[in-house]
Scaffold this active site. Structure first.
Site, PDB file in Angstrom:
ATOM      1  N   SER A 163       0.777  -1.104  -0.073  1.00 27.30           N
ATOM      2  CA  SER A 163      -0.051   0.101   0.028  1.00 27.30           C
ATOM      3  C   SER A 163       1.122   1.279   0.027  1.00 27.30           C
ATOM      4  CB  SER A 163      -0.945  -0.046   1.352  1.00 27.30           C
ATOM      5  OG  SER A 163      -1.867   0.978   1.042  1.00 27.30           O
ATOM      6  N   HIS A 190      -2.404  -1.230  -3.363  1.00 25.92           N
ATOM      7  CA  HIS A 190      -3.491  -0.302  -3.297  1.00 25.92           C
ATOM      8  C   HIS A 190      -3.194   1.036  -3.811  1.00 25.92           C
ATOM      9  CE1 HIS A 190      -4.392  -2.044   0.926  1.00 25.92           C
ATOM     10  NE2 HIS A 190      -4.782  -2.791   0.071  1.00 25.92           N
ATOM     11  N   ASP A 287      -4.974  -5.083   6.079  1.00 28.07           N
ATOM     12  CA  ASP A 287      -4.885  -6.015   4.681  1.00 28.07           C
ATOM     13  C   ASP A 287      -3.805  -6.768   4.543  1.00 28.07           C
ATOM     14  OD1 ASP A 287      -5.978  -7.056   2.519  1.00 28.07           O
ATOM     15  OD2 ASP A 287      -5.435  -5.459   1.287  1.00 28.07           O
TER      16      ASP A 287
END
Length: 346
Positions: A163, A190, A287
């Site tokens: 991310s 992400h 996540d």
């Protein structure tokens, strides 16, 4: 309170962005109309975070990022128009040290940004927590020379989740991944939907692997890879004879994100019967923690980026806390760990 510097060559956009951030509880300490002003004001007001436009006169966003990182490293969020040129420039700015990107809905002079106020505020707050120097300019330690593909196990699959601050680390890992290892590669980064095509192209250019943005129903074999499309979960839907298939969907977000690292890792653990390797990289949130555990329970090897080289240590830390991570490595040692894990002698 988070202190922000807003940089945009449009007076209208500076006002819109400042109002959104102020309404969201962020203190906009100053604004700048071009990159030269931005560099001077970063040094003068020492903000916690900078929102940086891409195309500006006198000094553009890429040049400004490079100057800020060399003189007064500060977390920078690129605000990019929805154009191919801006997407490429934004990824280059992230390579120079910007932490993350946010796509301006509606274009360069956007009247639609107010409809994404909460998302923008949350992104600015997240970027403000990042270490702007961690992982910047990371270069992987080159794996030992391979004499043949026989050195590695057959049909391995590599799952990469990242991310905030992740694109540079993902690029460095794939850029030094030996083709002889013959991985099937799935990347979940992400990232706004407007950037994943360009990101996949960059990975393809810098890697020996054939990397593309995922399409629904796409199949890959050894030496090929897919990047999850922005705003779509990427599920492994089939696996046979070393050939892997994915499906894309827009089902409910997980951990407030789509694509989710967990979705790809969990479905890979369910479907793939050959060796699995999972690595989670810099980013905020949880996540990837469940996904790493699924891979571990399926007999795969699991790795996490260490705190020192992570711009944001959230994702790796949550995964490590599960007890399912085999090794924690600095960014420049991850490729070595990944390849060593599939050597026949290991």
């Amino acid at each position: 309170m988070t202190r922000a510097l807003v940089v945009d060559d449009s007076h209208f956009m500076r006002t819109v962005i400042s109002d959104i951030l102020e309404d969201g509880g962020i203190d906009v300490v100053d604004t700048a109309a071009n990159g030269k002003q931005a560099v001077k004001k970063v040094e003068a007001v020492e903000p916690d975070v900078v929102t940086m436009d891409v195309e500006m006169p006198k000094m553009n966003g890429i040049e400004a990022v490079e100057a800020v990182m060399s003189r007064a490293p500060t977390p920078i969020l690129m605000l990019s128009a929805l154009t191919t040129e801006d997407a490429d420039a934004t990824l280059e700015a992230m390579e120079r040290g910007a932490v993350d990107a946010f796509a301006k809905p509606g274009g360069t002079i956007s009247t639609e940004l107010s409809g994404h106020s909460d998302e923008l505020v949350a992104t600015v707050e997240r970027v403000a927590t990042a270490d702007p120097t961690a992982g910047h300019g990371v270069e992987q330690t080159a794996p030992a020379e391979s004499t043949s593909a026989d050195e590695y196990v057959d049909h391995p699959t590599l799952l990469v989740g990242a991310s905030t601050g992740g694109p540079n680390v993902v690029e460095s890992i794939l850029g030094s991944l030996p083709r002889e290892a013959d991985f099937r590669v799935l990347v979940v980064q992400h990232m706004p939907a407007q950037f994943t095509t360009r990101f996949a192209n960059r990975l393809d250019d810098t890697s020996e692997y054939d990397i593309k943005e995922a399409e629904d129903g796409a199949r890959i074999s050894g030496g090929e890879g897919l990047v999850a499309r922005g705003d779509y979960h990427m599920r492994v839907s089939g696996y046979s004879n070393g050939r892997l298939r994915v499906r894309l969907d827009q089902s409910e977000r997980q951990h407030s994100v789509r694509p989710a690292i967990d979705v790809t890792m969990e479905t890979a653990a369910e479907r793939v019967t050959d060796p699995l390797v999972a690595v989670v990289l810099t980013g905020m949130g949880t996540d990837g923690a469940d996904g790493v555990c699924s891979v571990k329970e399926a007999g795969g090897r699991t790795f996490a980026q260490d705190e020192e080289t992570s711009a944001v240590f959230g994702i790796p830390q949550r995964a490590i806390e599960t007890g399912c991570v085999d090794e924690v490595r600095p960014a420049d040692r991850l490729t070595e760990a990944i390849t060593d894990s599939i050597r026949r002698s290991s």
